[in-house]
Design an enzyme around this catalytic site. Structure first.
Site, short mmCIF file in Angstrom:
data_model
loop_
_atom_site.label_atom_id
_atom_site.label_comp_id
_atom_site.label_asym_id
_atom_site.label_seq_id
_atom_site.Cartn_x
_atom_site.Cartn_y
_atom_site.Cartn_z
N ALA A 15 0.77 -8.75 -4.22
CA ALA A 15 1.50 -8.10 -5.31
C ALA A 15 2.22 -9.17 -6.14
O ALA A 15 2.43 -10.30 -5.71
CB ALA A 15 2.51 -7.10 -4.76
N GLY A 34 -1.65 -6.94 -0.96
CA GLY A 34 -2.42 -5.97 -1.74
C GLY A 34 -3.87 -6.36 -1.91
O GLY A 34 -4.74 -5.50 -2.08
N GLU A 70 -5.52 -5.22 1.19
CA GLU A 70 -5.58 -3.75 1.13
C GLU A 70 -6.65 -3.28 0.16
O GLU A 70 -7.35 -2.29 0.42
CB GLU A 70 -4.20 -3.21 0.74
CG GLU A 70 -3.17 -3.40 1.85
CD GLU A 70 -1.76 -3.10 1.40
OE1 GLU A 70 -1.09 -2.28 2.07
OE2 GLU A 70 -1.30 -3.67 0.39
N GLU A 94 3.39 -9.08 4.48
CA GLU A 94 4.55 -8.37 3.95
C GLU A 94 5.80 -8.50 4.81
O GLU A 94 6.93 -8.59 4.29
CB GLU A 94 4.21 -6.89 3.74
CG GLU A 94 3.34 -6.60 2.53
CD GLU A 94 1.85 -6.72 2.81
OE1 GLU A 94 1.05 -6.30 1.96
OE2 GLU A 94 1.49 -7.26 3.88
#
Length: 260
Positions: free
Chosen positions: A66, A111, A114, A134
């Protein structure tokens, strides 16, 4: 398509979506996720698109995670909205009925990992680094990482990666089943394209039904999953594609599927 954060190209039934923020290692900003949502909606509606390839611009990064400068400004409500929107976009990719291939050309962190896990098939360059870091930032994966990783690699391996925040190389990702193939970086996109074209040779209704059966079966007990598989098999027996596929096999020729 007039995208600022992505490149979107369609050729021979394959849509290639490239996150195009190489100076930022293709980090996912809010604008990037919104454009990705639009690109996926476009691909879903386009009958000429049957397979997607997702990758990142440059040779260093698929998606590095991110955009940290945006995350730093989130309050609890904004954080939840951000996570829920990202989850909805990645779930669209996962359930759109068209197979997708993640061509992981470098860092796939947070991300990025993901996003790759939301694709139907994942393949990695030898230089790839994959992980969910994270917890090192004091948060948890928010775009589905805690849900998809255990389903892909099992609870133990998933807990290791999520709780340590460590990144793994392509060969370890292959060993634990996070990716299905590792190739030299120079061969990655060609390998992804060959895989896409191999999928394109098969019956489109059968491809969609197979994906539906797997997706449904992972969320229910095996008995329900088997019933769902049998129902879909029966529906396919009523299609012209099935008759064409069997006839082509008996006649020793390539099938000409119509998606009907």
């Amino acid at each position: 398509m007039d995208f600022q954060q992505l490149l979107y190209q369609v050729a021979d039934g394959v849509a290639t979506v490239t996150v195009n923020r190489a100076p930022m290692l293709n980090a996912l900003s809010g604008a990037t996720v919104r454009e990705l949502d639009e690109a996926l909606a476009t691909a879903a509606k386009d009958d000429h698109v049957r397979v997607l390839i997702l990758t990142g611009a440059g040779e260093k990064s698929f998606v590095s995670g991110a955009d940290i400068s945006e995350l730093a400004n989130l309050d609890p409500m904004a954080g939840r909205r951000t996570a829920e929107f990202g989850q909805s976009v990645f779930r669209r990719l996962e359930t759109m009925g068209k197979p997708s291939i993640a061509a992981i050309n470098g860092y796939a962190l947070g991300g990025g990992c993901e996003l790759a896990m939301s694709c139907t098939i994942r393949m990695a360059a030898e230089t790839a680094k994959i992980g969910l870091p994270e917890v090192t930032l004091g948060v948890i994966p928010g775009y589905g990482g805690t849900q998809r990783l255990p389903r892909i690699v099992g609870r133990g391996a998933a807990m290791d990666l999520i709780l340590t925040g460590r990144a793994i190389d392509a060969n370890e990702a292959l060993r634990i089943g996070l990716v299905s193939q590792v190739v030299p970086l120079a061969d990655l996109m060609e390998t992804a394209r060959k895989t896409a074209l191999r999928i394109l040779r098969n019956g489109p209704l059968a491809i969609q039904a197979a994906m539906q059966a797997v997706d449904h079966g992972l969320d229910v007990g095996i008995e329900h999953g088997l019933r769902g598989e049998a129902a879909l098999f029966g529906l396919l027996c009523a299609t012209g594609d099935m008759r064409e596929g069997l006839k082509a096999f008996l006649e020793k020729r390539k099938a000409d599927f119509k998606g009907q």
